[in-house]
Design a protein around this motif. Structure first.
Motif, PDB file in Angstrom:
ATOM      1  N   PRO A  77       0.805  -1.235   0.000  1.00  0.00           N
ATOM      2  CA  PRO A  77       0.000   0.000   0.000  1.00  0.00           C
ATOM      3  C   PRO A  77       0.830   1.273   0.000  1.00  0.00           C
ATOM      4  O   PRO A  77       0.583   2.186  -0.803  1.00  0.00           O
ATOM      5  CB  PRO A  77      -0.839  -0.137   1.281  1.00  0.00           C
ATOM      6  CG  PRO A  77      -0.963  -1.593   1.495  1.00  0.00           C
ATOM      7  CD  PRO A  77       0.342  -2.158   1.058  1.00  0.00           C
ATOM      8  N   ILE A  78       1.833   1.358   0.869  1.00  0.00           N
ATOM      9  CA  ILE A  78       2.653   2.571   0.887  1.00  0.00           C
ATOM     10  C   ILE A  78       3.544   2.634  -0.345  1.00  0.00           C
ATOM     11  O   ILE A  78       3.843   3.727  -0.854  1.00  0.00           O
ATOM     12  CB  ILE A  78       3.500   2.633   2.181  1.00  0.00           C
ATOM     13  CG1 ILE A  78       4.242   3.966   2.231  1.00  0.00           C
ATOM     14  CG2 ILE A  78       4.449   1.467   2.289  1.00  0.00           C
ATOM     15  CD1 ILE A  78       4.992   4.198   3.525  1.00  0.00           C
ATOM     16  N   ALA A  79       3.954   1.475  -0.881  1.00  0.00           N
ATOM     17  CA  ALA A  79       4.756   1.481  -2.104  1.00  0.00           C
ATOM     18  C   ALA A  79       3.947   1.994  -3.285  1.00  0.00           C
ATOM     19  O   ALA A  79       4.451   2.763  -4.122  1.00  0.00           O
ATOM     20  CB  ALA A  79       5.287   0.075  -2.387  1.00  0.00           C
ATOM     21  N   THR A  80       2.679   1.592  -3.375  1.00  0.00           N
ATOM     22  CA  THR A  80       1.807   2.108  -4.433  1.00  0.00           C
ATOM     23  C   THR A  80       1.591   3.604  -4.282  1.00  0.00           C
ATOM     24  O   THR A  80       1.621   4.360  -5.259  1.00  0.00           O
ATOM     25  CB  THR A  80       0.454   1.378  -4.390  1.00  0.00           C
ATOM     26  OG1 THR A  80       0.674  -0.042  -4.489  1.00  0.00           O
ATOM     27  CG2 THR A  80      -0.440   1.820  -5.534  1.00  0.00           C
ATOM     28  N   PHE A  81       1.378   4.042  -3.062  1.00  0.00           N
ATOM     29  CA  PHE A  81       1.194   5.462  -2.767  1.00  0.00           C
ATOM     30  C   PHE A  81       2.402   6.281  -3.220  1.00  0.00           C
ATOM     31  O   PHE A  81       2.276   7.277  -3.957  1.00  0.00           O
ATOM     32  CB  PHE A  81       0.961   5.605  -1.265  1.00  0.00           C
ATOM     33  CG  PHE A  81       0.749   7.008  -0.788  1.00  0.00           C
ATOM     34  CD1 PHE A  81       0.115   7.954  -1.570  1.00  0.00           C
ATOM     35  CD2 PHE A  81       1.180   7.390   0.479  1.00  0.00           C
ATOM     36  CE1 PHE A  81      -0.092   9.258  -1.120  1.00  0.00           C
ATOM     37  CE2 PHE A  81       0.980   8.674   0.945  1.00  0.00           C
ATOM     38  CZ  PHE A  81       0.350   9.605   0.133  1.00  0.00           C
ATOM     39  N   LEU A  82       3.585   5.852  -2.811  1.00  0.00           N
ATOM     40  CA  LEU A  82       4.801   6.587  -3.173  1.00  0.00           C
ATOM     41  C   LEU A  82       5.114   6.474  -4.655  1.00  0.00           C
ATOM     42  O   LEU A  82       5.636   7.422  -5.258  1.00  0.00           O
ATOM     43  CB  LEU A  82       5.975   6.078  -2.331  1.00  0.00           C
ATOM     44  CG  LEU A  82       5.892   6.323  -0.824  1.00  0.00           C
ATOM     45  CD1 LEU A  82       7.095   5.729  -0.115  1.00  0.00           C
ATOM     46  CD2 LEU A  82       5.784   7.805  -0.522  1.00  0.00           C
ATOM     47  N   ALA A  83       4.794   5.333  -5.263  1.00  0.00           N
ATOM     48  CA  ALA A  83       5.067   5.161  -6.689  1.00  0.00           C
ATOM     49  C   ALA A  83       4.251   6.129  -7.526  1.00  0.00           C
ATOM     50  O   ALA A  83       4.771   6.772  -8.456  1.00  0.00           O
ATOM     51  CB  ALA A  83       4.780   3.718  -7.108  1.00  0.00           C
ATOM     52  N   VAL A  84       2.968   6.275  -7.211  1.00  0.00           N
ATOM     53  CA  VAL A  84       2.118   7.217  -7.945  1.00  0.00           C
ATOM     54  C   VAL A  84       2.589   8.647  -7.711  1.00  0.00           C
ATOM     55  O   VAL A  84       2.697   9.454  -8.654  1.00  0.00           O
ATOM     56  CB  VAL A  84       0.648   7.052  -7.520  1.00  0.00           C
ATOM     57  CG1 VAL A  84      -0.220   8.141  -8.136  1.00  0.00           C
ATOM     58  CG2 VAL A  84       0.131   5.676  -7.924  1.00  0.00           C
ATOM     59  N   MET A  85       2.914   8.983  -6.450  1.00  0.00           N
ATOM     60  CA  MET A  85       3.319  10.341  -6.147  1.00  0.00           C
ATOM     61  C   MET A  85       4.644  10.692  -6.822  1.00  0.00           C
ATOM     62  O   MET A  85       4.806  11.783  -7.385  1.00  0.00           O
ATOM     63  CB  MET A  85       3.447  10.519  -4.637  1.00  0.00           C
ATOM     64  CG  MET A  85       3.578  11.963  -4.193  1.00  0.00           C
ATOM     65  SD  MET A  85       4.373  12.121  -2.587  1.00  0.00           S
ATOM     66  CE  MET A  85       6.025  11.570  -2.978  1.00  0.00           C
ATOM     67  N   LEU A  86       5.620   9.770  -6.782  1.00  0.00           N
ATOM     68  CA  LEU A  86       6.914  10.039  -7.394  1.00  0.00           C
ATOM     69  C   LEU A  86       6.806  10.124  -8.911  1.00  0.00           C
ATOM     70  O   LEU A  86       7.475  10.953  -9.550  1.00  0.00           O
ATOM     71  CB  LEU A  86       7.909   8.956  -6.989  1.00  0.00           C
ATOM     72  CG  LEU A  86       8.313   8.928  -5.506  1.00  0.00           C
ATOM     73  CD1 LEU A  86       9.220   7.750  -5.219  1.00  0.00           C
ATOM     74  CD2 LEU A  86       9.002  10.222  -5.115  1.00  0.00           C
ATOM     75  N   SER A  87       5.971   9.286  -9.506  1.00  0.00           N
ATOM     76  CA  SER A  87       5.800   9.315 -10.965  1.00  0.00           C
ATOM     77  C   SER A  87       5.185  10.634 -11.412  1.00  0.00           C
ATOM     78  O   SER A  87       5.699  11.316 -12.314  1.00  0.00           O
ATOM     79  CB  SER A  87       4.930   8.142 -11.418  1.00  0.00           C
ATOM     80  OG  SER A  87       5.518   6.914 -11.069  1.00  0.00           O
ATOM     81  N   LEU A  88       4.078  11.014 -10.786  1.00  0.00           N
ATOM     82  CA  LEU A  88       3.424  12.260 -11.161  1.00  0.00           C
ATOM     83  C   LEU A  88       4.257  13.473 -10.761  1.00  0.00           C
ATOM     84  O   LEU A  88       4.225  14.505 -11.443  1.00  0.00           O
ATOM     85  CB  LEU A  88       2.041  12.332 -10.518  1.00  0.00           C
ATOM     86  CG  LEU A  88       1.029  11.280 -10.981  1.00  0.00           C
ATOM     87  CD1 LEU A  88      -0.296  11.463 -10.266  1.00  0.00           C
ATOM     88  CD2 LEU A  88       0.832  11.332 -12.482  1.00  0.00           C
ATOM     89  N   GLY A  89       5.002  13.353  -9.654  1.00  0.00           N
ATOM     90  CA  GLY A  89       5.867  14.454  -9.255  1.00  0.00           C
ATOM     91  C   GLY A  89       6.970  14.707 -10.261  1.00  0.00           C
ATOM     92  O   GLY A  89       7.290  15.866 -10.566  1.00  0.00           O
TER      93      GLY A  89
END
Length: 375
Positions: A77-89
């Motif tokens: 769950p936290i990996a998915t959260f950070l993956a989306v945020m880092l990609s869009l960031g």
């Protein structure tokens, strides 16, 4: 019923495939880092237990394997959260999102891709949390209990005496099996100020109650001597099987045992603690989707802020979210919250946080208008 191709396109466009690839690559990278940190931490903990004799060294890697697989439902769950945020960031800092918007692709398209990706990960996490992880925890728990039993007899040398850790009894065994799970020709003296107590048995082994965590020494085919030899009240009793409570199980062991139960078993038992555990497993999947949506709002960094500007708020939101779920789980187990209400309030609250962050510009404009009208 016919579904519009604008909602569910038959073929993914180039932009969609590009975004999904970015999400997946970042997910693999973040999961790998978090998984290695978890494995290193667990390995250090198992080494510390083995160093003091509480855990045989030969089971460390087996425990590490099962615990690392069981941690995936927590890390994803936290990996998915950070993956989306880092990609869009990164896409925002490189002005890719600006170019995408200039090409006529709305923010709803990005939200849809994030929802699809997070939903797919939520299905995987739900499968892991409900079916795979309980079995992994059960295997790990079984190995740990066998290891603890072996640790109790690990210092037993054939033909020598061993005193218990608390000094309350003296133990002697003529022989120990190769797997260190059973003993032969056992002699035990319980240290008491009045009426000494002695046990003698042909065989013996340690057992652990899987529900309570209590540890017992089970003696087979022996005699029980109580009192001083020659006294009128000297008692000799013969037994086929006799269980001695060696160590009382702790509350943490009871909770650990609950994590090893299958989801169907928890549902059939229907106790409030079982329902709390079941809701905890479901919450990890729901949490993944909501965190994925929140990541959209944290990824749109302002000018000169950089692609990692939302990293600290993201970690803070995750900590608050997971802690609130833990508090809700404790309240359900204690009967403070009804199981029907459960952790629903936490997910609704975090959806409200997402709505506030997503419409923060409109809320600011609305707030300014209210202030101007008031003046």
């Amino acid at each position: 019923m016919r579904v519009s191709s604008r909602v569910l396109p038959l073929r993914l466009s180039l932009i969609d495939r590009y975004m999904f690839r970015e999400f997946l690559l970042n997910l693999i990278a973040v999961t790998s880092v978090l998984w290695l940190i978890y494995v290193a931490t667990r390995f250090a903990r198992y080494l510390a237990q083995a160093a003091v004799g509480n855990l045989p060294a030969e089971v460390i890697f087996s425990l590490l394997w099962f615990s690392s697989l069981g941690a995936l439902s927590i890390l994803l769950p936290i990996a998915t959260f950070l993956a989306v945020m880092l990609s869009l960031g990164r896409m925002s800092s490189d002005s890719e999102l600006t170019v995408i918007a200039a090409c006529g692709i709305s923010g709803n398209r990005i939200m849809r891709n994030v929802a699809v990706f997070s939903g797919a990960m939520a299905i995987i996490i739900a499968w892991l949390a409900l079916f795979v992880v309980p079995q992994m925890n059960n295997d790990r728990y079984a190995i740990e209990e066998r290891a603890r039993v072996a640790a109790n007899t690990g210092g037993v040398v054939a033909g020598s005496f061993k005193e218990s850790r608390d000094g309350q009894w003296t133990f002697y065994s003529q022989g120990v099996s190769d797997d260190k799970q059973s003993m032969e020709n056992i002699f035990i003296e319980i240290h008491r100020s009045q009426r000494p107590l002695i046990f003698r048995a042909e065989r013996g082994h340690f057992e652990v109650d899987r529900m309570t965590g209590d540890k017992y020494l089970v003696l087979e085919n022996g005699y029980r001597y109580e009192g001083e030899a020659g006294d009128l009240d000297f008692v000799i009793a013969e037994y086929e099987s006799h269980s001695m409570l060696i160590e009382k199980g702790q509350q943490t062991e009871v909770r650990e045992r609950q994590r090893t139960m299958s989801s169907m078993e928890l549902w059939q038992r229907g106790h409030i603690r079982d329902l709390a555990e079941l809701q905890w497993r479901f919450s990890s999947a729901i949490m993944t989707v909501i965190l994925g949506l929140i990541a959209i709002t944290l990824a749109n960094a302002g000018p000169r802020q950089g692609r990692y500007a939302g990293f600290f708020p993201a970690v803070l939101i995750y900590i608050i979210y997971s802690n609130l779920l833990g508090v809700s789980r404790a309240w359900i187990s204690a009967g403070t919250l009804p199981p029907l209400f459960g952790a629903l309030w936490v997910h609704v609250l975090m959806l409200g946080v997402f709505a506030a962050l997503y419409y923060r510009q409109r809320l600011r404009i609305y707030w300014r208008q209210l202030k101007n009208n008031a003046t």
